[in-house]
Design a protein around this motif. Structure first.
Motif, PDB file in Angstrom:
ATOM      1  N   PRO A 298       4.429   8.418  32.868  1.00 39.07           N
ATOM      2  CA  PRO A 298       5.152   9.066  31.772  1.00 39.07           C
ATOM      3  C   PRO A 298       4.459   8.815  30.436  1.00 39.07           C
ATOM      4  O   PRO A 298       3.962   7.723  30.177  1.00 39.07           O
ATOM      5  N   ASN A 300       3.895  10.921  26.175  1.00 38.76           N
ATOM      6  CA  ASN A 300       4.395  11.929  25.233  1.00 38.76           C
ATOM      7  C   ASN A 300       3.491  13.149  25.145  1.00 38.76           C
ATOM      8  O   ASN A 300       3.660  13.983  24.250  1.00 38.76           O
ATOM      9  N   TYR A 305       4.132  13.998  29.834  1.00 37.91           N
ATOM     10  CA  TYR A 305       5.350  14.340  29.082  1.00 37.91           C
ATOM     11  C   TYR A 305       6.337  15.075  29.975  1.00 37.91           C
ATOM     12  O   TYR A 305       7.544  14.835  29.923  1.00 37.91           O
ATOM     13  N   ARG A 308       8.022  12.510  32.129  1.00 40.63           N
ATOM     14  CA  ARG A 308       9.045  11.782  31.360  1.00 40.63           C
ATOM     15  C   ARG A 308      10.315  12.611  31.224  1.00 40.63           C
ATOM     16  O   ARG A 308      11.430  12.103  31.375  1.00 40.63           O
ATOM     17  N   ARG A 312      14.094  11.569  32.603  1.00 40.02           N
ATOM     18  CA  ARG A 312      15.195  11.430  31.648  1.00 40.02           C
ATOM     19  C   ARG A 312      16.343  12.392  31.965  1.00 40.02           C
ATOM     20  O   ARG A 312      17.513  12.031  31.837  1.00 40.02           O
ATOM     21  N   GLU A 360      11.260   3.533  33.079  1.00 40.07           N
ATOM     22  CA  GLU A 360      11.522   4.706  32.230  1.00 40.07           C
ATOM     23  C   GLU A 360      13.029   4.930  32.102  1.00 40.07           C
ATOM     24  O   GLU A 360      13.524   5.289  31.032  1.00 40.07           O
TER      25      GLU A 360
END
Length: 436
Positions: A298, A300, A305, A308, A312, A360
């Motif tokens: 993961p 940005n 991204y 991630r 989430r 995460e």
């Protein structure tokens, strides 16, 4: 029709083509190599692009495999009974070898002899022609000759029966459909209708052209065939009455785990079912990406991204269903066990996969409650102002300040009966990327 589980379907597909001189090339990384401008391999043919353009493949001209793919452009649809971000494509290719005669015959044999679908239940389509390419009468003649009923062969326009990307190999395709007991919607009903009379079950692309510019096509030096049939879709078609991929053996274990934790049965509450599907799909995709040979983590940016965002969103739906997030490891272990025969690297990387997802999860869990409180403030403000659409600025603020992927905010908005301005968000996000 013949009922096959996921292991049997894989084996039957590869066996069928190996008996016809194809080499099983196996599956490659889910992460794109950068040559086609996409983050992930989104189709089975994508890694073979150089060979479709004429380069010689080391294993020859006849190839087959079952290739894992990741596609997130329609992530908002994930949560229904037919979409997934990780899926597999059963593929076969002729690289300048056989063409329409053999391909149409083998597709008919796969449906009628391997899957045991009655001839009367099969429909197929051919390209009707335009200013760039002629009507594919050849394919229609061959299909009737190999066994398809003439009245079940339809000619459709480019929007329905042509395959291409920005540039490169392309050509007319032929789709295959199962004819259901649902009556036709009109006398003009055809496989492009969404009335339910036809269910798509396969696709062959006859790559005769190379797209070199907008509306400019030249004949390929070597004609190719690209066959891509959706693995999960076929599996659900063979084993369920409603085409729900989450009722197949691929997801059965996960469904059982979540049913036990929730104390209810799947397929009894659509709102809960949607969250269950998102949890199962996103956990499965995250497991596959973390176990991939490219060692994705993961981040940005780029593919990391996307990973991630998936984790989430999955965490948010676990929390919504009030499932103890510390029990996430059970779902991860199940995914690894279900897929390890096809993807042995998952078992080898199992500790890493679990630790990264849980780490995460822990990071996001700390901000999720704060972000949901901020979202509720936005909703209350909108109600006072008589608005029904969350602005792109609010969507971006939730992303930038609270690490909320836009899909999480869209899920919250959908549950609150609100719309979201994604156009403004995309603009702000692009500006943010350029500044970064």
């Amino acid at each position: 029709m013949r009922k096959l589980n996921s292991k049997e379907l894989r084996e039957e597909w590869i066996k069928f083509y190996e008996e016809r001189g194809h080499k099983n090339i196996g599956a490659v990384s889910l992460v794109g190599d950068g040559t086609t401008g996409v983050l992930f391999n989104v189709a089975g043919m994508q890694p073979l692009m150089p060979y479709l353009l004429g380069e010689k493949h080391p294993l020859g001209k006849r190839l087959c495999n079952v290739q894992g793919c990741v596609r997130t452009n329609d992530i908002e649809s994930v949560g229904d009974s037919s979409h997934a971000t990780f899926f597999e494509m059963m593929g076969s290719w002729s690289l300048g070898d056989y063409f329409k005669e053999e391909r149409c015959k083998w597709s008919y044999d796969l449906f009628t002899k391997v899957l045991e679908i009655p001839r009367d239940r099969l429909a197929t389509t051919c390209f009707c022609g335009d200013e760039n390419a002629p009507r594919d009468t050849e394919a229609a003649i061959i299909k009737e000759k190999v066994g398809f009923k003439k009245e079940n062969i339809y000619f459709l326009p480019k929007s329905e029966n042509w395959w291409e990307i920005e540039s490169g190999p392309c050509g007319p395709d032929s789709e295959y459909f199962y004819i259901t007991d649902i009556p036709k919607c009109s006398k003009d009903c055809n496989p492009s209708c969404d009335c339910g009379h036809f269910i798509e079950i396969g696709n062959d692309v006859f790559m005769q052209y190379e797209k070199v510019d907008k509306d400019k096509y030249i004949p390929l030096k070597h004609k190719n065939v690209d066959t891509g049939w959706g693995f999960e879709r076929i599996l659900a078609f063979l084993n369920t009455t409603d085409g729900d991929i989450y009722k197949t053996d691929l997801y059965a274990g996960g469904i059982k785990i979540l049913e036990n934790k929730l104390g209810i049965s799947y397929n009894t509450n659509e709102d809960i079912d949607r969250s269950v599907r998102i949890i199962l799909d996103h956990t499965r995709t995250s497991t596959m990406l973390l176990g991939d040979e490219k060692h994705l983590v993961p981040s940005n940016v780029g593919a990391g991204y996307i990973l991630r965002r998936l984790i989430r969103r999955m965490v948010r739906h676990l929390r919504k269903l009030q499932i103890n997030l510390n029990e996430l490891g059970e779902l991860i272990d199940l995914n690894i066990d279900t897929l390890k025969e096809m993807y042995p690297e998952l078992h080898q990387n199992s500790n890493k996969i679990k630790s990264v997802i849980i780490e995460e999860k822990d990071k996001f869990e700390k901000t999720l409650e704060r972000g949901e409180r901020e979202f509720n403030k936005i909703v209350n403000r909108m109600k006072n102002e008589g608005k029904d659409t969350i602005s792109g600025q609010d969507l971006f603020t939730l992303y930038e300040t609270y690490g909320f992927p836009p899909e999480v905010t869209q899920d919250l908005a959908r549950e609150a009966g609100l719309k979201v301005d994604t156009t403004e968000f995309d603009k702000l996000f692009k500006e943010h990327q350029e500044k970064s």
